[in-house]
Design a protein around this motif. Structure first.
Motif, PDB file in Angstrom:
ATOM      1  N   ALA A  82       2.497  -0.864  23.032  1.00 55.38           N
ATOM      2  CA  ALA A  82       3.470  -1.651  23.796  1.00 55.38           C
ATOM      3  C   ALA A  82       4.688  -0.777  24.053  1.00 55.38           C
ATOM      4  O   ALA A  82       5.447  -0.460  23.129  1.00 55.38           O
ATOM      5  N   PHE A  83       4.861  -0.379  25.316  1.00 59.83           N
ATOM      6  CA  PHE A  83       5.957   0.503  25.708  1.00 59.83           C
ATOM      7  C   PHE A  83       7.148  -0.342  26.176  1.00 59.83           C
ATOM      8  O   PHE A  83       7.034  -1.085  27.158  1.00 59.83           O
ATOM      9  N   PRO A  84       8.303  -0.236  25.514  1.00 57.58           N
ATOM     10  CA  PRO A  84       9.488  -0.964  25.994  1.00 57.58           C
ATOM     11  C   PRO A  84      10.104  -0.252  27.190  1.00 57.58           C
ATOM     12  O   PRO A  84      10.108   0.983  27.271  1.00 57.58           O
ATOM     13  N   TYR A  85      10.620  -1.047  28.128  1.00 58.99           N
ATOM     14  CA  TYR A  85      11.314  -0.442  29.266  1.00 58.99           C
ATOM     15  C   TYR A  85      12.339  -1.432  29.809  1.00 58.99           C
ATOM     16  O   TYR A  85      12.291  -2.638  29.546  1.00 58.99           O
ATOM     17  N   TRP A  86      13.302  -0.885  30.555  1.00 62.16           N
ATOM     18  CA  TRP A  86      14.421  -1.661  31.067  1.00 62.16           C
ATOM     19  C   TRP A  86      14.576  -1.346  32.555  1.00 62.16           C
ATOM     20  O   TRP A  86      15.274  -0.391  32.930  1.00 62.16           O
ATOM     21  N   PRO A  87      13.895  -2.073  33.414  1.00 65.86           N
ATOM     22  CA  PRO A  87      13.900  -1.711  34.841  1.00 65.86           C
ATOM     23  C   PRO A  87      15.278  -1.743  35.480  1.00 65.86           C
ATOM     24  O   PRO A  87      15.573  -0.930  36.365  1.00 65.86           O
ATOM     25  N   ARG A  88      16.150  -2.637  35.045  1.00 65.96           N
ATOM     26  CA  ARG A  88      17.482  -2.710  35.646  1.00 65.96           C
ATOM     27  C   ARG A  88      18.355  -1.523  35.260  1.00 65.96           C
ATOM     28  O   ARG A  88      19.343  -1.234  35.935  1.00 65.96           O
ATOM     29  N   ARG A  89      17.993  -0.855  34.159  1.00 60.16           N
ATOM     30  CA  ARG A  89      18.740   0.342  33.750  1.00 60.16           C
ATOM     31  C   ARG A  89      18.043   1.626  34.192  1.00 60.16           C
ATOM     32  O   ARG A  89      18.505   2.719  33.898  1.00 60.16           O
ATOM     33  N   GLY A  90      16.925   1.500  34.878  1.00 59.95           N
ATOM     34  CA  GLY A  90      16.206   2.678  35.353  1.00 59.95           C
ATOM     35  C   GLY A  90      15.426   3.397  34.274  1.00 59.95           C
ATOM     36  O   GLY A  90      15.128   4.591  34.419  1.00 59.95           O
ATOM     37  N   ILE A  91      15.085   2.695  33.203  1.00 61.70           N
ATOM     38  CA  ILE A  91      14.300   3.285  32.109  1.00 61.70           C
ATOM     39  C   ILE A  91      12.877   2.756  32.216  1.00 61.70           C
ATOM     40  O   ILE A  91      12.631   1.550  32.099  1.00 61.70           O
ATOM     41  N   HIS A  92      11.934   3.671  32.446  1.00 66.61           N
ATOM     42  CA  HIS A  92      10.568   3.302  32.779  1.00 66.61           C
ATOM     43  C   HIS A  92       9.651   3.331  31.550  1.00 66.61           C
ATOM     44  O   HIS A  92       9.974   3.957  30.537  1.00 66.61           O
ATOM     45  N   PRO A  93       8.489   2.664  31.634  1.00 63.44           N
ATOM     46  CA  PRO A  93       7.530   2.701  30.523  1.00 63.44           C
ATOM     47  C   PRO A  93       7.144   4.140  30.181  1.00 63.44           C
ATOM     48  O   PRO A  93       6.829   4.941  31.070  1.00 63.44           O
ATOM     49  N   GLY A  94       7.195   4.476  28.915  1.00 61.07           N
ATOM     50  CA  GLY A  94       6.844   5.817  28.453  1.00 61.07           C
ATOM     51  C   GLY A  94       8.038   6.679  28.125  1.00 61.07           C
ATOM     52  O   GLY A  94       7.894   7.693  27.434  1.00 61.07           O
ATOM     53  N   GLU A  95       9.237   6.298  28.600  1.00 55.37           N
ATOM     54  CA  GLU A  95      10.413   7.101  28.275  1.00 55.37           C
ATOM     55  C   GLU A  95      10.867   6.866  26.835  1.00 55.37           C
ATOM     56  O   GLU A  95      11.378   7.778  26.184  1.00 55.37           O
ATOM     57  N   MET A  96      10.728   5.646  26.359  1.00 54.68           N
ATOM     58  CA  MET A  96      11.033   5.338  24.970  1.00 54.68           C
ATOM     59  C   MET A  96       9.708   5.177  24.221  1.00 54.68           C
ATOM     60  O   MET A  96       8.725   4.676  24.773  1.00 54.68           O
ATOM     61  N   ARG A  97       9.693   5.601  22.972  1.00 53.50           N
ATOM     62  CA  ARG A  97       8.441   5.608  22.224  1.00 53.50           C
ATOM     63  C   ARG A  97       7.928   4.181  21.998  1.00 53.50           C
ATOM     64  O   ARG A  97       8.707   3.240  21.837  1.00 53.50           O
ATOM     65  N   PRO A  98       6.601   4.024  21.968  1.00 53.87           N
ATOM     66  CA  PRO A  98       6.038   2.672  21.918  1.00 53.87           C
ATOM     67  C   PRO A  98       5.943   2.098  20.517  1.00 53.87           C
ATOM     68  O   PRO A  98       5.957   2.817  19.517  1.00 53.87           O
ATOM     69  N   SER A  99       5.819   0.783  20.467  1.00 55.13           N
ATOM     70  CA  SER A  99       5.341   0.104  19.266  1.00 55.13           C
ATOM     71  C   SER A  99       3.835  -0.055  19.430  1.00 55.13           C
ATOM     72  O   SER A  99       3.262   0.294  20.461  1.00 55.13           O
ATOM     73  N   GLY A 100       3.185  -0.585  18.416  1.00 50.09           N
ATOM     74  CA  GLY A 100       1.744  -0.741  18.555  1.00 50.09           C
ATOM     75  C   GLY A 100       1.084  -1.239  17.292  1.00 50.09           C
ATOM     76  O   GLY A 100       1.736  -1.670  16.331  1.00 50.09           O
TER      77      GLY A 100
END
Length: 271
Positions: A82-100
């Motif tokens: 599960a990749f966290p991301y923040w579309p309104r801040r321009g942070i896309h899936p894969g930029e922050m490390r995932p949980s799982g």
């Protein structure tokens, strides 16, 4: 424990009852965000990645509210990322490390509790699978098919690996932040010659200095990094920020903007 001995056959004991119940779907429970991510970015969206009942990759995006359920392959251990991301801040899936997590080991009944440590393990599973596929496709003429079959990630002893990562056999630096390990390199070497816990070590990196200032086009911190285990990075007076960088570009966030760093370069995007 001196060494974790490679791959063991995966056997799931479902219980003594004659007709055990296997949940057709798992309800996914996302982990609590690290404090710095929550304060700087707010609630996350999530991109889920797993293997469906046919063993094929499947994806789902959710804002984390309501109930999220998935149907996964039942015949073998399977990773869920599960990749966290923040579309309104321009942070896309894969930029922050995932949980799982890895099914069925991280499930309690039909509930799958994802965790940040589970994200490391599920990521390593994925890298093992990719490395095994690459080795099988290599046109070298000397591929040991029997060895490759024994080193399938679904046969790996995941509960034992989980215990290993939590033990003092692993260095304190890695236990503090297991994303400092080059898991792709560990996976490639594991597929080639078997698992050796001595390969689980902090990846060598380089230091990148970024000037810090309280405004203007230069970054102002502190910055929260891509690993959920790492503490926010504050500037050093008269120096700025000291980032540890590798070949992989990384994203850092602050209240004032986004900083992307890689070897020898950085780019800051102020809000």
């Amino acid at each position: 424990m001196k060494k974790l001995n490679g791959f063991l056959f995966f056997a799931l004991v479902l219980g003594a009852c004659e007709d055990p119940v296997i949940p057709p779907e798992y309800t996914v429970k996302f982990p609590v965000l690290p404090t710095a991510w929550q304060e700087l970015l707010g609630p996350a969206h999530w991109r889920l990645s797993w293997l469906n009942p046919q063993g094929l990759p499947q994806f789902l995006e959710t804002n984390g509210t309501g109930t999220t359920s998935i149907a996964a392959v039942l015949e073998w251990a399977t990773p869920v990322l599960a990749f966290p991301y923040w579309p309104r801040r321009g942070i896309h899936p894969g930029e922050m490390r995932p949980s799982g997590g890895i099914l069925p080991f991280d499930a309690a009944g039909s509930a799958l509790q994802l965790s940040w440590q589970g994200g490391v393990e599920a990521w390593f599973y994925r890298k093992l699978s990719e490395a095994r596929t690459a080795a099988g496709n290599a046109d070298t003429g000397n591929v040991d098919e029997a060895a490759l079959n024994k080193r399938r990630p679904e046969y790996f002893d995941w509960p034992r690996f989980h215990s290993l990562m939590d033990s003092d056999v692993i260095s304190e630096a890695v236990r503090d932040d297991p994303w400092q390990v080059d898991w792709q390199d560990v996976a490639v070497r594991t597929v080639k010659s078997g698992f050796d816990r001595r390969r689980i070590k902090v990846q060598q990196g380089e230091e990148l200095l970024v000037p810090g200032d309280a405004g203007g086009p230069t970054p102002a911190g502190p910055f929260a990094g891509p690993s959920p285990f790492a503490q926010p990075l504050a500037p050093e007076p008269g120096t700025g920020f000291r980032f540890r960088v590798t070949a992989r570009p990384d994203t850092y966030v602050s209240a004032g903007g986004i900083l992307r760093v890689s070897r020898k370069t950085w780019v800051y995007y102020p809000l």
